[in-house]
Design an enzyme around this catalytic site. Structure first.
Site, short mmCIF file in Angstrom:
data_model
loop_
_atom_site.label_atom_id
_atom_site.label_comp_id
_atom_site.label_asym_id
_atom_site.label_seq_id
_atom_site.Cartn_x
_atom_site.Cartn_y
_atom_site.Cartn_z
CG PHE A 158 -18.01 37.41 21.06
CD1 PHE A 158 -19.20 37.74 21.70
CD2 PHE A 158 -17.25 38.44 20.51
CE1 PHE A 158 -19.63 39.07 21.79
CE2 PHE A 158 -17.68 39.76 20.59
CZ PHE A 158 -18.88 40.06 21.23
CE LYS B 245 -10.62 30.08 16.05
NZ LYS B 245 -10.96 30.85 17.28
CD GLU C 286 -10.43 33.70 20.95
OE1 GLU C 286 -10.91 33.12 19.96
OE2 GLU C 286 -9.91 34.83 20.89
CB SER D 29 -13.42 42.26 14.01
OG SER D 29 -12.18 41.58 13.91
CB CYS E 172 -22.78 41.84 12.27
SG CYS E 172 -23.85 40.61 11.55
CD GLU F 8 -18.66 45.99 14.68
OE1 GLU F 8 -17.49 45.58 14.53
OE2 GLU F 8 -19.65 45.32 14.33
P1 NAD Z 1 -12.92 38.63 16.03
O1 NAD Z 1 -12.56 39.11 14.68
O2 NAD Z 1 -12.16 39.14 17.19
O3 NAD Z 1 -12.79 37.03 16.10
C1 NAD Z 1 -13.38 36.21 15.11
C2 NAD Z 1 -12.57 34.93 14.98
O4 NAD Z 1 -11.24 35.27 14.55
C3 NAD Z 1 -12.44 34.17 16.29
O5 NAD Z 1 -12.60 32.80 16.05
C4 NAD Z 1 -11.02 34.51 16.76
O6 NAD Z 1 -10.41 33.47 17.48
C5 NAD Z 1 -10.27 34.75 15.46
N1 NAD Z 1 -9.19 35.74 15.57
C6 NAD Z 1 -9.12 36.79 16.44
N2 NAD Z 1 -8.01 37.52 16.19
C7 NAD Z 1 -7.36 36.92 15.17
C8 NAD Z 1 -6.15 37.22 14.45
N3 NAD Z 1 -5.39 38.27 14.75
N4 NAD Z 1 -5.81 36.40 13.43
C9 NAD Z 1 -6.57 35.35 13.10
N5 NAD Z 1 -7.71 35.02 13.76
C10 NAD Z 1 -8.11 35.80 14.78
O7 NAD Z 1 -14.50 38.89 16.20
P2 NAD Z 1 -15.37 38.71 17.51
O8 NAD Z 1 -15.01 39.79 18.47
O9 NAD Z 1 -15.37 37.30 17.95
O10 NAD Z 1 -16.83 38.98 16.92
C11 NAD Z 1 -17.39 40.27 16.81
C12 NAD Z 1 -17.18 40.84 15.43
O11 NAD Z 1 -17.75 39.95 14.47
C13 NAD Z 1 -17.90 42.17 15.23
O12 NAD Z 1 -17.05 43.00 14.49
C14 NAD Z 1 -19.13 41.79 14.43
O13 NAD Z 1 -19.67 42.82 13.65
C15 NAD Z 1 -18.58 40.70 13.58
N6 NAD Z 1 -19.64 39.85 13.07
C16 NAD Z 1 -19.97 40.00 11.76
C17 NAD Z 1 -20.99 39.26 11.22
C18 NAD Z 1 -21.38 39.45 9.78
O14 NAD Z 1 -22.21 38.69 9.31
N7 NAD Z 1 -20.83 40.40 9.06
C19 NAD Z 1 -21.69 38.33 12.01
C20 NAD Z 1 -21.32 38.19 13.34
C21 NAD Z 1 -20.28 38.96 13.86
#
Ligand code: NAD
Length: 489
Positions: free
Chosen positions: A154, A178, A181, A231, A286, A380
């Site tokens: 997001f 994808k 959401e 994450s 991140c 985090e």
């Molecule tokens: P998230 O892990 O909740 O969601 C990421 C994606 O995974 C979304 O598209 C979501 O729909 C999907 N998803 C969520 N739960 C799932 C599950 N149980 N099984 C399969 N798919 C699932 O992350 P977020 O809250 O959208 O983003 C924030 C996180 O992203 C933070 O931890 C941040 O550090 C990380 N991030 C990392 C980087 C990097 O380069 N390392 C860059 C941007 C964000």
């Protein structure tokens, strides 16, 4: 144009160059700026994903048969469309994600830079040819993987999709994306602008949804590579599932970035850089500064940092966090740390923005006397919060950084080159900085952390991504009839 005039009321799935109606399962999209619903998102299911995969598969032979120089012509046009629509795109990012207009604009500009990098791929591919014995030539060719997928988070609704899409399609792949959401709207415009730029139908497709659709992507037998950003918890799930299905996968996870600050650091440079890093994009990066390890007598720097933090005001130069749950989670970390003996120097709890009372705001927060065993020091937080730990030596600071499960970024603030080098050589992070709050490597350098911040080989952007989105074909050619056989035959 005000943010209110940006109106995409539906986030639809995009397959074979068309937005398709699939209204049996909807989810509300809220603007975190004021907590008001701004759109309905139509969720895809496994059957719709399969349609997207079949469209991508059908587009692949023609798209991949074009030369890379031909393919990037579309991306040159796409890049110009981003520039032309900059204001509208920035407002859309702002509306769905809650960051400030300036931060949203920076995100779109970064999207342009990423696209420019993809346009330079013809200059970088450097396939090799060598005459390995008389009349016999070996050559390598980067061949696209086929149908590939990208799953995004997001916090950068516009930039992270452009970490993967431009490079993947420039290299001849067809993609299923994808988006999160929570922020599915920017990707709708990316799809439209790609079509306007002349991208053939089926090369880029969008499926909306949550866990189920991500699992379907990991399981689909005709998707050959999956990139994920999100994450660490979900990165592990996706990496294991995609690799378990014998796909290529790179999965970037969360972070806990440590800034090591020495007493000789330039006060103005350190305080402004650290404050901007902790509070930029409301700490939802991140690469954000999340833990500061202050070595020795650094009170003067901490005071200047608090001054800078107080200049950051929610609703003005600080955006919202993504949701009510995120606000509760962030404030809980602060309150728990305080109860365990940490000292809140700048307190962003209970922040309300006048006129946007339904929005989700946390003000900049600086907490001193945090100890390494506290949750706020290890986990985090993903909000505009800096946890300061005090130590007496550089080695103690490095030990704290090294004890983290994550390894995205780490910076040192000092004016001593020898100390800077000593620290940079010892921190366990993929992206390191000296006197830089957000040590993001810009194109052509590649982006990717270490440890629990990234699973898989190589990085997600830049030169490193070329290997992820392609496989090498090795061709040996013999033309001269007199070269019958030799010792290698
Ligand atoms: P998230 O892990 O909740 O969601 C990421 C994606 O995974 C979304 O598209 C979501 O729909 C999907 N998803 C969520 N739960 C799932 C599950 N149980 N099984 C399969 N798919 C699932 O992350 P977020 O809250 O959208 O983003 C924030 C996180 O992203 C933070 O931890 C941040 O550090 C990380 N991030 C990392 C980087 C990097 O380069 N390392 C860059 C941007 C964000």
């Amino acid at each position: 144009m005000s943010v209110d005039t940006i109106n995409i009321s539906k986030a639809r799935n995009y397959i074979n160059g068309q937005f398709v109606d699939h209204a049996n399962n909807n989810m509300d999209v809220m603007s975190p700026i004021d907590g008001v619903m701004i759109a309905k998102m139509e969720m895809a299911d496994a059957a719709l994903l399969d349609k997207a995969v079949q469209a991508a598969k059908a587009a692949f032979p023609e798209w991949s048969s074009r030369t890379v120089k031909e393919r990037v012509q579309v991306l040159y046009k796409f890049r110009d469309l981003l520039e032309k629509n900059m204001d509208e795109l920035s407002k859309l990012v702002q509306k769905e994600n809650g960051k400030t207009y300036g931060e949203a604009k920076a995100e779109v500009m970064k999207g342009m830079e990423l696209t420019e990098f993809a346009c330079s791929i013809p200059q970088l591919l450097n396939d090799e040819v060598l005459e390995v014995s008389q009349g016999v030539e070996c050559r390598t060719t980067h061949v696209p993987m086929g149908v590939v997928a990208s799953i995004t988070p997001f916090n950068f609704p516009f930039m992270v999709p452009l970490w993967t899409m431009p490079n993947a399609i420039a290299l001849g792949n067809c993609m299923i994306l994808k988006p999160s959401e929570l922020v599915p709207l920017s990707v709708q415009r990316i799809a439209e602008l790609l079509k306007e730029a002349g991208l053939p139908d089926g090369v880029f497709n969008v499926v909306n949804g949550t866990k189920d659709i991500v699992e379907a992507i990991c399981d689909h037998p005709e998707i050959s590579a999956v990139s994920f950003v999100g994450s660490t918890r979900v990165a592990k799930i996706v990496y294991k599932r995609a690799c378990g299905n014998l796909k290529r996968c790179v999965a970037l996870g969360g972070a806990k970035n440590h800034l090591i600050v020495l007493p000789d650091a330039h006060v103005g440079m350190a305080s402004t850089n650290i404050a901007a890093s902790m509070a930029g994009c409301a700490g939802q990066r991140c690469m954000a500064a999340s833990a500061m390890v202050a070595v020795g007598k650094t009170d003067h720097i901490i005071e200047a940092l608090c001054e800078e933090a107080r200049k950051i005001v929610a609703g003005k130069n600080l955006g919202s966090v993504i949701s009510a749950e995120a606000k509760v989670r962030i404030e809980k970390y602060i309150t728990e740390a305080e109860a365990q003996g940490a000292k809140v120097l700048v307190d962003g709890r209970k922040t309300v923005v006048e006129g946007a009372e339904g929005g989700y705001y946390v003000g900049p927060t600086v907490i001193d006397n945090v100890t390494p065993d506290m949750a706020i020091a290890k986990e985090e937080v993903f909000g505009p919060v800096l946890a300061i730990m005090r130590v007496n030596s550089v080695d103690e600071a490095i030990a704290i950084e090294n004890s983290s499960d994550y390894g995205n970024a780490s910076s040192v603030f000092t004016q001593d080159g020898g100390v800077a080098r000593y620290v940079m050589e010892r921190v366990s992070a993929g992206m390191t900085g000296v006197n830089v709050g957000v040590p993001v490597p810009r194109e052509p350098f590649s982006f990717g952390g270490w440890n629990d911040s990234k699973f898989g080989v190589g990085d997600i952007t830049g030169k490193s991504s070329i290997n992820f989105w392609t496989r090498l074909k090795k061709t040996t050619t013999k033309w001269n009839p007199e070269a019958w056989t030799n010792w290698m035959s």
